[in-house]
Design a protein around this motif. Structure first.
Motif, PDB file in Angstrom:
ATOM      1  N   TYR A   1      36.655  42.343  32.676  1.00  0.00           N
ATOM      2  CA  TYR A   1      36.125  41.858  33.963  1.00  0.00           C
ATOM      3  C   TYR A   1      37.078  42.138  34.959  1.00  0.00           C
ATOM      4  O   TYR A   1      38.318  42.227  34.931  1.00  0.00           O
ATOM      5  N   GLN A   2      36.391  42.282  36.176  1.00  0.00           N
ATOM      6  CA  GLN A   2      36.930  42.711  37.452  1.00  0.00           C
ATOM      7  C   GLN A   2      37.401  41.319  38.102  1.00  0.00           C
ATOM      8  O   GLN A   2      36.432  40.659  38.370  1.00  0.00           O
TER       9      GLN A   2
ATOM     10  N   GLU B   1      41.731  43.020  41.686  1.00  0.00           N
ATOM     11  CA  GLU B   1      42.807  43.225  40.681  1.00  0.00           C
ATOM     12  C   GLU B   1      42.360  44.295  39.374  1.00  0.00           C
ATOM     13  O   GLU B   1      41.133  44.715  39.493  1.00  0.00           O
ATOM     14  N   ARG B   2      43.245  44.369  38.873  1.00  0.00           N
ATOM     15  CA  ARG B   2      42.899  45.506  37.597  1.00  0.00           C
ATOM     16  C   ARG B   2      41.636  44.573  36.578  1.00  0.00           C
ATOM     17  O   ARG B   2      41.526  43.613  36.818  1.00  0.00           O
ATOM     18  N   TYR B   3      41.213  45.372  35.675  1.00  0.00           N
ATOM     19  CA  TYR B   3      40.398  44.639  34.860  1.00  0.00           C
ATOM     20  C   TYR B   3      41.056  44.033  33.839  1.00  0.00           C
ATOM     21  O   TYR B   3      42.106  44.296  33.420  1.00  0.00           O
ATOM     22  N   LEU B   4      40.335  43.030  33.428  1.00  0.00           N
ATOM     23  CA  LEU B   4      41.167  41.877  32.460  1.00  0.00           C
ATOM     24  C   LEU B   4      40.328  41.633  31.305  1.00  0.00           C
ATOM     25  O   LEU B   4      39.200  41.684  31.319  1.00  0.00           O
ATOM     26  N   THR B   5      41.134  41.029  30.423  1.00  0.00           N
ATOM     27  CA  THR B   5      40.103  40.743  29.089  1.00  0.00           C
ATOM     28  C   THR B   5      39.636  39.278  29.328  1.00  0.00           C
ATOM     29  O   THR B   5      40.130  38.538  30.248  1.00  0.00           O
TER      30      THR B   5
ATOM     31  N   ALA C   1      35.338  31.932  38.149  1.00  0.00           N
ATOM     32  CA  ALA C   1      34.731  31.806  39.316  1.00  0.00           C
ATOM     33  C   ALA C   1      35.144  33.444  40.060  1.00  0.00           C
ATOM     34  O   ALA C   1      34.664  33.712  41.270  1.00  0.00           O
ATOM     35  N   GLY C   2      36.402  33.781  39.823  1.00  0.00           N
ATOM     36  CA  GLY C   2      37.119  34.911  40.512  1.00  0.00           C
ATOM     37  C   GLY C   2      36.468  36.198  39.807  1.00  0.00           C
ATOM     38  O   GLY C   2      36.911  37.080  40.486  1.00  0.00           O
ATOM     39  N   VAL C   3      35.559  36.276  38.882  1.00  0.00           N
ATOM     40  CA  VAL C   3      35.034  37.683  38.515  1.00  0.00           C
ATOM     41  C   VAL C   3      34.270  38.193  39.395  1.00  0.00           C
ATOM     42  O   VAL C   3      33.279  37.442  39.604  1.00  0.00           O
TER      43      VAL C   3
END
Length: 355
Positions: free
Chosen positions: A242-243, A265-269, A281-283
């Motif tokens: 998820y970005q 930001e970077r991609y996150l799990t 909500a930030g994706v």
């Protein structure tokens, strides 16, 4: 007058052997060409078996993700107000956070305000508890929790308004529920529960353990019914990242703050998203990776597939974000494998300017 004598002679043994050898060489060449052509056709059929379902699944995921979080701002709520008036109110700190993206508190979204606890998307690095139908038929707030972890079998849930609250409202952006066109239906073409305007779709892989000889499947469960259904065969890995947008800056007395979407930001799990201040909500985008396999090839084509592809791809990544090296086939595995990736932006993550 002299009578000519004609002597009839047959082919010698050497000539016969030479003729047989030439004929055998021709037959071997024809047979080899036929086998190779047949194997090529089989491998092309295997490619089609992979590409067609994957293309359909990625199209479905794109359509769902682009609708994630959608709320019809002109639809009338139960009080007769438009959503624009009832959801966006000046002076409300949570609503201000929709576009400021405070780094110190979770962000609400229009759909969260419409259905407390329900986020536009929600993911798990493994299984997800409950069902979309259970969320849709229970009283809010929605409960969204994850189950067992898995490196290769993730789960994605998507929610959006699919049906107008008041179909007679001429300013609705949404069409009324229509089984013929699919308007307002979930991923299994089911209508939302009675009185519900939200569609919730959940994508995951077949539950483990699989039955003996069974292939893993990508499946979808919708809010219109309790049971899920397989939608794509042979999907062995389904991995999501998820970005996230960068958090804003809490404004001072004379500051305006940092607007939503001011940086990435970077991609996150999924676990990292849940642990972040902004949460789901930030994706702003979702990366989808699938690894699919055909049914097992048979005959000479099976060995041809193994020779062509001794290792199979994977969706797992190393610490730098690059895909891990291909892994060895399991013993007896003669399937053709392929990895598919897509990044889909969430267009409803563009937050509105307050009234």
């Amino acid at each position: 007058m002299t009578q000519a004598k004609f002597i009839q002679r047959g082919a010698s043994l050497i000539e016969i052997l030479i003729g047989l050898a030439i004929g055998l060489i021709i037959l071997v060449a024809i047979g080899t060409a036929y086998v190779n052509a047949n194997n090529t056709i089989r491998q092309r059929e295997d490619q089609a078996q992979l590409n067609d379902p994957a293309r359909a699944v990625l199209t479905m995921l794109r359509q769902n993700l682009m609708q994630a979080g959608y709320v019809d701002a002109f639809d009338l709520d139960v009080a007769g107000q438009t959503r624009a008036a009832s959801l966006f109110t000046q002076g409300d700190e949570d609503l201000a956070n929709l576009f400021i993206r405070s780094p110190t508190r979770p962000i609400s979204t229009p759909i969260t305000l419409m259905f407390p606890g329900l986020t536009p998307i929600f993911g798990c690095d493994g299984t997800m508890n409950g069902t979309p139908n259970g969320i849709a038929t229970a009283a809010p707030p929605a409960v969204q929790t994850c189950g067992a972890l898995s490196a290769t079998r993730h789960t994605l849930q998507i929610a959006y308004q699919g049906v107008p609250n008041n179909a007679g409202n001429a300013t609705n952006s949404l069409a009324a529920l229509n089984p013929n066109t699919g308007d307002g239906l979930d991923c299994l073409q089911q209508a939302p529960p009675a009185g519900q305007t939200i569609v919730i779709n959940r994508f995951s892989l077949s539950p483990l353990p699989l039955a003996a000889g069974a292939d893993s499947q990508l499946r979808c469960a919708g809010s219109g019914g309790a049971a899920g259904q397989d939608i794509a065969p042979g999907v062995e890995e389904f991995v999501l990242r998820y970005q996230m947008s960068a958090p804003g800056v809490t404004p001072g007395p004379l500051d305006q703050g940092v607007a939503a979407g001011g940086g990435q930001e970077r991609y996150l799990t999924a676990a990292q998203v849940t642990a972040s201040a902004q949460r789901w909500a930030g994706v702003t985008a979702v990366e989808v990776c699938m690894v699919s396999a055909t049914p097992a090839s048979r005959g000479p084509a099976a060995q041809g597939t193994i020779d062509l592809q001794p290792n199979r791809p994977t969706c797992t990544r190393d610490a730098t974000g690059a895909f891990n090296p291909n892994v060895a086939r399991a013993a007896g595995d003669a399937r053709l494998w392929k990895r598919y990736t897509a990044v889909v932006s969430l267009r409803n993550a563009v937050f509105v300017t307050p009234l």
